[in-house]
Design a protein around this motif. Sequence first.
Motif, PDB file in Angstrom:
ATOM      1  N   GLU A  61       0.840  -1.205   0.000  1.00 40.67           N
ATOM      2  CA  GLU A  61       0.000   0.000   0.000  1.00 40.67           C
ATOM      3  C   GLU A  61       0.868   1.246   0.000  1.00 40.67           C
ATOM      4  OE1 GLU A  61      -3.923   1.779   2.336  1.00 40.67           O
ATOM      5  OE2 GLU A  61      -2.757   0.172   3.251  1.00 40.67           O
ATOM      6  N   ASP A  63       0.710   5.855  -0.535  1.00 45.61           N
ATOM      7  CA  ASP A  63      -0.118   7.069  -0.475  1.00 45.61           C
ATOM      8  C   ASP A  63       0.617   8.138  -1.267  1.00 45.61           C
ATOM      9  OD1 ASP A  63      -1.984   8.989   0.159  1.00 45.61           O
ATOM     10  OD2 ASP A  63      -1.125   9.432   2.124  1.00 45.61           O
ATOM     11  N   THR A 163      -6.742   8.045  -8.404  1.00 42.82           N
ATOM     12  CA  THR A 163      -5.534   7.787  -7.614  1.00 42.82           C
ATOM     13  C   THR A 163      -4.524   6.933  -8.364  1.00 42.82           C
ATOM     14  OG1 THR A 163      -6.528   5.838  -6.581  1.00 42.82           O
ATOM     15  CG2 THR A 163      -6.816   7.936  -5.453  1.00 42.82           C
ATOM     16  N   GLN A 188      -4.108   1.624  -3.107  1.00 43.98           N
ATOM     17  CA  GLN A 188      -4.085   3.004  -2.620  1.00 43.98           C
ATOM     18  C   GLN A 188      -5.512   3.482  -2.393  1.00 43.98           C
ATOM     19  OE1 GLN A 188      -1.925   7.267  -3.501  1.00 43.98           O
ATOM     20  NE2 GLN A 188      -2.270   5.956  -5.256  1.00 43.98           N
ATOM     21  N   THR A 189      -5.717   4.166  -1.277  1.00 45.00           N
ATOM     22  CA  THR A 189      -6.991   4.838  -1.030  1.00 45.00           C
ATOM     23  C   THR A 189      -6.729   6.337  -0.968  1.00 45.00           C
ATOM     24  OG1 THR A 189      -6.779   4.815   1.392  1.00 45.00           O
ATOM     25  CG2 THR A 189      -7.798   2.897   0.365  1.00 45.00           C
ATOM     26  N   GLY A 190      -7.748   7.138  -1.261  1.00 45.29           N
ATOM     27  CA  GLY A 190      -7.566   8.577  -1.145  1.00 45.29           C
ATOM     28  C   GLY A 190      -8.577   9.363  -1.947  1.00 45.29           C
TER      29      GLY A 190
END
Length: 565
Positions: A61, A63, A163, A188-190
Motif C-alpha cells: 500500500e 499514499d 488515484t 491506494q486509497t484517497g
Amino acid sequence: MSDDNQDLMALCKRRGYIWPSFEIYGGVAGMYDYGPLGFSLRNNIVEVWRSIYKGREGFVEIDSDTVNPREVFKASGHVDEFADTITYCTKCNAPFRADHLVKEFYDNPDVLSPKQLEEAFVKHGVKCPECGGDLGPVDEFNLMFRTNIGPGSARIGYLRPETAQGIFVNFPNLYRYNREKLPLGVIQTGRSYRNEIAPRQGMIRLREFNQMEVELFVDPEDKDWERFPDIENETITLVPNTTCEPVEMTIKEAVDKGIIANRVLAYFVNTTKQFLLSLGIKKEKLRFRQHLQDEMAHYAADCWDAEVLLSYGWTEITGIADRGSWDLTRHAQFSGTELKHFKKFDEPREADVTKVRAKHKTLGPRFKGQARAVAEAIEAKSPEDVKDGKLTVTVDGQDIELDGEAFEVVTVREKVTGERVVPHVIEPSHGLDRIFYSVLEHAYERDAEKDYTVMHLAPIVAPIKVGVFPLMEKDGLDDMAKALYEKVHTHRVEAYYDGSGTIGKRYARMDEVGTPWCITVDYDSLKDGTVTIRDRDSTEQKRIRADDAPRIVDELLAGKPFADL
C-alpha cells in the motif's frame, strides 16, 4: 428521487452519516461531508477491502500526492481526453451534461459526438429539464481542477481525477521494493477530484470523492492466478456485451467460453463480488456488466463494471479492467524512464539483440579522460533512445549530445538470460462513496405503518456494534451497565451506552443506525450476573452471563449465528 431515497437521506443527515457540505452557506452540489457514523462506516468498508488485498493477497500500500504536474496527465491522456459534453439552456442558462439528456433514447449515449448530441436534441424534442427552454450548442468540458504549483509559478498542476497515476509513476520504486519480481500488487486509497458539470444524484456523482484502487502488474504472457482454482466454481451474474442479457455461470465457465478474457481478471471480478457481498450488498441486486465495444478503452483487453440496483437504477460502483501495457508505456514515453520488467528465462537462449555500441576509436581523442565514462553511458542506452540519429548521454552531471561518429546501432546474435517486457495492468477500481451509499440503501428497511426503520447493516461494517443499556439509570443498574460497556468497547468493537428513554425507544434508535446487537442490564442482572442480548434482525432475545458478553460479541462478529448462542 424516490420517497425511500428521500427518507434514507433524511435519516443519514439526522443520525450523522452524511451531511451536505457548507450547508450554512447554501451548500454546493456534488459535495458531502461524512458525519461521525458515516466516517466509521466508511472506514470499516476500507478495512474490509484492505483485509482482502493487503491481508489475503499480500499487496503493498502507498499514499501519493493529490496534486500532480501537467506532464503526468498529459501522458495518461487526461489533459486531452478527460472531458464530458456540456450544453446550456438558452433561456435559464442552466448547465447540463449533454449525453445524460438523451440516455432514454440510446444504449450508450456517452459515445455520441457533440454534433450527434445536438441532432439528437432536435430529433427527440429534448428541452431544458428546468424550464423547458431550448438547449444550446454542445461543447466538451475537461473535468480536472487546474492549479499552479508554487507561487507565481508557470508550472501547471491538476488535482488528480483518479488515484491510479500515483501508482504508475512510482513503478520503478515499487518494482525495486518488490525485488524486481512480478506479479506486483499495489493498493491506494484517497481523494480524487472531478469538476462534474451538473451532479444531481446525491452521493453517486461527487466532485470530491474517495477511491480504493488496485493496480496489479503482471507478466503479459502469464495471466493466470495461483488461487484461481479456489474460486473457479463460484457462480456470478454476468451481462456480456455480446447479448447484453444477464446470465449466471461459474467463473471457470466464463473464462473457458472466452466471456472474461483471462483467469487473473476473472479472479478479481469474483474477488469484487465477494467483497461487495460481505459488505451487505444484496446478491440479487448485483451484476457484472461487460463494457460495450464502443465504450471499451482502445487499449483494454477487457473491462467489467460491478453494478448494483439502487433507487437510481443499475449503477456502477466498481470497475475491473485488463488495461494492457498502456499506462506504463505512456509514462515511459513521456518521462524518458524505462518502466519494464526483466523476465528471466529458465535457460539462456540464442537471440538477435539490437543494441547501441560505442565507437571507442573516436571517443578517445574527443573526450580524453572521460572517454571510458562516455562509452559506458552510450552502451547503457537502448536503440529507442536514439532520436534523429543523435543520442544524449549524461556524464559527471553534464548532458552530451552525440552523433553517428560516436556510436552505432547494431544487431548481434548472442545468448541472453532474459528479456525486458512492459508489464500489463489488472485494475479493480472501487468508488468508495458509491459503495458506501449502496450499502446504506441495501440495508434500509422502513415500515411506514409502524413508523419504524431498521438499517440491516452487516455487522462487519456497522459503525456501532453493540448498544449497552441499563433498564433504569438507578439502583446500581447504571453502574453495572457502564462497567459492561467498558469491557465490550474495544478497538474492534464500537459500543454505545444509552440510558435515556424507554427500552423500546432505545432499541428503535439503535435499529435506525444499524446496530446489530443490544445488551440490557436489569434487576435480575444484579442478582445472578446475567443480561439480555437482543438481535437486531430477528428481534430475538437471549439471556447470557455478563462476564461472557465480550467473548460472545466477538463470536457473533466472526459469524456465529445468534440462534446458536
